[in-house]
Design a protein around this motif. Sequence first.
Motif, PDB file in Angstrom:
ATOM      1  N   ALA A  33       0.722  -1.476  -0.168  1.00  0.00           N
ATOM      2  CA  ALA A  33      -0.092   0.200  -0.130  1.00  0.00           C
ATOM      3  C   ALA A  33       0.923   1.287  -0.027  1.00  0.00           C
ATOM      4  N   GLY A  34       2.217   1.192  -0.238  1.00  0.00           N
ATOM      5  CA  GLY A  34       2.784   2.109  -0.270  1.00  0.00           C
ATOM      6  C   GLY A  34       3.748   2.600   1.031  1.00  0.00           C
ATOM      7  N   GLY A  35       3.676   1.736   1.883  1.00  0.00           N
ATOM      8  CA  GLY A  35       4.380   1.897   3.242  1.00  0.00           C
ATOM      9  C   GLY A  35       5.828   2.028   3.322  1.00  0.00           C
ATOM     10  N   ASP A  36       6.385   2.431   4.367  1.00  0.00           N
ATOM     11  CA  ASP A  36       7.950   2.326   4.533  1.00  0.00           C
ATOM     12  C   ASP A  36       8.677   1.090   4.437  1.00  0.00           C
ATOM     13  N   VAL A  37       9.407   0.626   3.191  1.00  0.00           N
ATOM     14  CA  VAL A  37      10.013  -0.420   3.164  1.00  0.00           C
ATOM     15  C   VAL A  37      11.064  -0.642   3.995  1.00  0.00           C
ATOM     16  N   GLY A  38      11.622   0.821   4.416  1.00  0.00           N
ATOM     17  CA  GLY A  38      12.670   0.841   5.494  1.00  0.00           C
ATOM     18  C   GLY A  38      12.432   0.153   6.776  1.00  0.00           C
ATOM     19  N   ARG A  39      11.292   0.163   7.192  1.00  0.00           N
ATOM     20  CA  ARG A  39      10.915  -0.453   8.691  1.00  0.00           C
ATOM     21  C   ARG A  39      10.960  -1.731   8.322  1.00  0.00           C
ATOM     22  N   TYR A  40      10.557  -2.285   7.442  1.00  0.00           N
ATOM     23  CA  TYR A  40      10.874  -3.773   7.096  1.00  0.00           C
ATOM     24  C   TYR A  40      12.263  -4.288   7.087  1.00  0.00           C
ATOM     25  N   LEU A  41      13.021  -3.556   6.447  1.00  0.00           N
ATOM     26  CA  LEU A  41      14.590  -3.728   6.391  1.00  0.00           C
ATOM     27  C   LEU A  41      15.074  -3.572   7.761  1.00  0.00           C
ATOM     28  N   GLU A  42      14.636  -2.700   8.453  1.00  0.00           N
ATOM     29  CA  GLU A  42      15.174  -2.720   9.947  1.00  0.00           C
ATOM     30  C   GLU A  42      14.636  -3.613  10.838  1.00  0.00           C
ATOM     31  N   PHE A  43      13.337  -4.380  10.333  1.00  0.00           N
ATOM     32  CA  PHE A  43      13.018  -5.715  11.249  1.00  0.00           C
ATOM     33  C   PHE A  43      13.829  -6.905  10.725  1.00  0.00           C
ATOM     34  N   LEU A  44      14.466  -6.756   9.535  1.00  0.00           N
ATOM     35  CA  LEU A  44      15.007  -7.820   9.137  1.00  0.00           C
ATOM     36  C   LEU A  44      16.445  -7.738   9.694  1.00  0.00           C
ATOM     37  N   LYS A  45      17.205  -6.748   9.928  1.00  0.00           N
ATOM     38  CA  LYS A  45      18.425  -6.432  10.444  1.00  0.00           C
ATOM     39  C   LYS A  45      18.334  -6.834  11.832  1.00  0.00           C
ATOM     40  N   ALA A  46      17.301  -6.620  12.503  1.00  0.00           N
ATOM     41  CA  ALA A  46      17.247  -6.604  14.155  1.00  0.00           C
ATOM     42  C   ALA A  46      17.614  -8.286  14.296  1.00  0.00           C
ATOM     43  N   ASP A  90       8.599  -6.997  20.192  1.00  0.00           N
ATOM     44  CA  ASP A  90       9.324  -5.547  20.094  1.00  0.00           C
ATOM     45  C   ASP A  90       9.805  -5.060  18.778  1.00  0.00           C
ATOM     46  N   ILE A  91      10.355  -6.416  18.130  1.00  0.00           N
ATOM     47  CA  ILE A  91      10.889  -6.183  16.748  1.00  0.00           C
ATOM     48  C   ILE A  91       9.949  -5.781  15.749  1.00  0.00           C
ATOM     49  N   LEU A  92       8.769  -6.537  15.901  1.00  0.00           N
ATOM     50  CA  LEU A  92       7.565  -6.406  15.105  1.00  0.00           C
ATOM     51  C   LEU A  92       7.071  -5.066  15.438  1.00  0.00           C
ATOM     52  N   GLN A  93       6.971  -4.366  16.581  1.00  0.00           N
ATOM     53  CA  GLN A  93       6.468  -3.139  16.733  1.00  0.00           C
ATOM     54  C   GLN A  93       7.225  -2.028  15.991  1.00  0.00           C
ATOM     55  N   ARG A  94       8.667  -2.321  16.052  1.00  0.00           N
ATOM     56  CA  ARG A  94       9.334  -1.119  15.027  1.00  0.00           C
ATOM     57  C   ARG A  94       9.182  -1.281  13.695  1.00  0.00           C
ATOM     58  N   ALA A  95       8.631  -2.553  13.165  1.00  0.00           N
ATOM     59  CA  ALA A  95       8.099  -2.746  11.839  1.00  0.00           C
ATOM     60  C   ALA A  95       6.775  -2.351  11.502  1.00  0.00           C
ATOM     61  N   GLY A  96       6.102  -1.756  12.391  1.00  0.00           N
ATOM     62  CA  GLY A  96       4.777  -1.029  12.438  1.00  0.00           C
ATOM     63  C   GLY A  96       3.647  -2.217  12.815  1.00  0.00           C
ATOM     64  N   VAL A  97       3.996  -3.148  13.349  1.00  0.00           N
ATOM     65  CA  VAL A  97       3.028  -4.174  13.531  1.00  0.00           C
ATOM     66  C   VAL A  97       3.205  -4.507  15.212  1.00  0.00           C
ATOM     67  N   ASP A  98       1.618  -3.957  15.686  1.00  0.00           N
ATOM     68  CA  ASP A  98       1.692  -4.231  17.291  1.00  0.00           C
ATOM     69  C   ASP A  98       0.700  -5.527  17.354  1.00  0.00           C
ATOM     70  N   MET A  99       1.735  -6.457  17.732  1.00  0.00           N
ATOM     71  CA  MET A  99       0.891  -7.984  18.207  1.00  0.00           C
ATOM     72  C   MET A  99       0.306  -7.800  19.495  1.00  0.00           C
ATOM     73  N   THR A 100       0.333  -6.643  20.402  1.00  0.00           N
ATOM     74  CA  THR A 100      -0.228  -6.708  21.530  1.00  0.00           C
ATOM     75  C   THR A 100      -1.930  -6.254  21.311  1.00  0.00           C
ATOM     76  N   THR A 101      -2.003  -5.891  20.142  1.00  0.00           N
ATOM     77  CA  THR A 101      -3.658  -5.697  19.736  1.00  0.00           C
ATOM     78  C   THR A 101      -4.378  -6.561  18.662  1.00  0.00           C
ATOM     79  N   PRO A 102      -5.073  -6.647  18.473  1.00  0.00           N
ATOM     80  CA  PRO A 102      -5.999  -7.347  17.527  1.00  0.00           C
ATOM     81  C   PRO A 102      -5.752  -7.048  16.010  1.00  0.00           C
ATOM     82  N   ALA A 103      -5.211  -5.757  15.845  1.00  0.00           N
ATOM     83  CA  ALA A 103      -5.225  -5.105  14.659  1.00  0.00           C
ATOM     84  C   ALA A 103      -4.410  -6.000  13.470  1.00  0.00           C
TER      85      ALA A 103
END
Length: 153
Positions: A98-111, A119-132
């Motif tokens: 959808a045009g999101g920031d690929v950089g966050r995904y790359l940072e996720f992979l680098k982690a 916490d790593i997923l949170q930095r990628a923009g995915v909050d697994m503590t919510t149902p979202a």
Amino acid sequence: LLNRFLEEFRGTVFRQTMFAEFELIVHGMAERGEPLTAQTLCGVYHRLLTEYFGPAVEIDPYMDWEWARIPHFYNAFYVYKYATGFSAAAAIAHDILAGGDVGRYLEFLKAGGNDSPADILQRAGVDMTTPAPVEKALREFADVSLELERLLS
């Protein structure tokens, strides 16, 4: 390709969630001192098959024994990782497409494994503590189902 995605989703998110619920029920029974016989385990499993697949699917009696062949059940509370991992991946892919920031995904992979997965997923923009993320994955499943239905009609 659409069918393959739907089958992967069904087998990973839907079924693994059912497996996790089976584990939760069975562990609860053990904690309450209830006997875990083949008959009771088959009964629990049959109820879940009926609930998850609904009245349109006939559950053959041999399926009641499926729990016995799943090796993940011998490593308690492991199967939920499949469903959460697939949901997280679907959320990341959806955001990127959808045009999101690929950089966050790359940072996720680098982690790598230098922090907790949540916490790593949170930095990628995915909050697994919510149902979202799971809700987003379910919407993706619904959208792909409708697209496949449209193409087949």
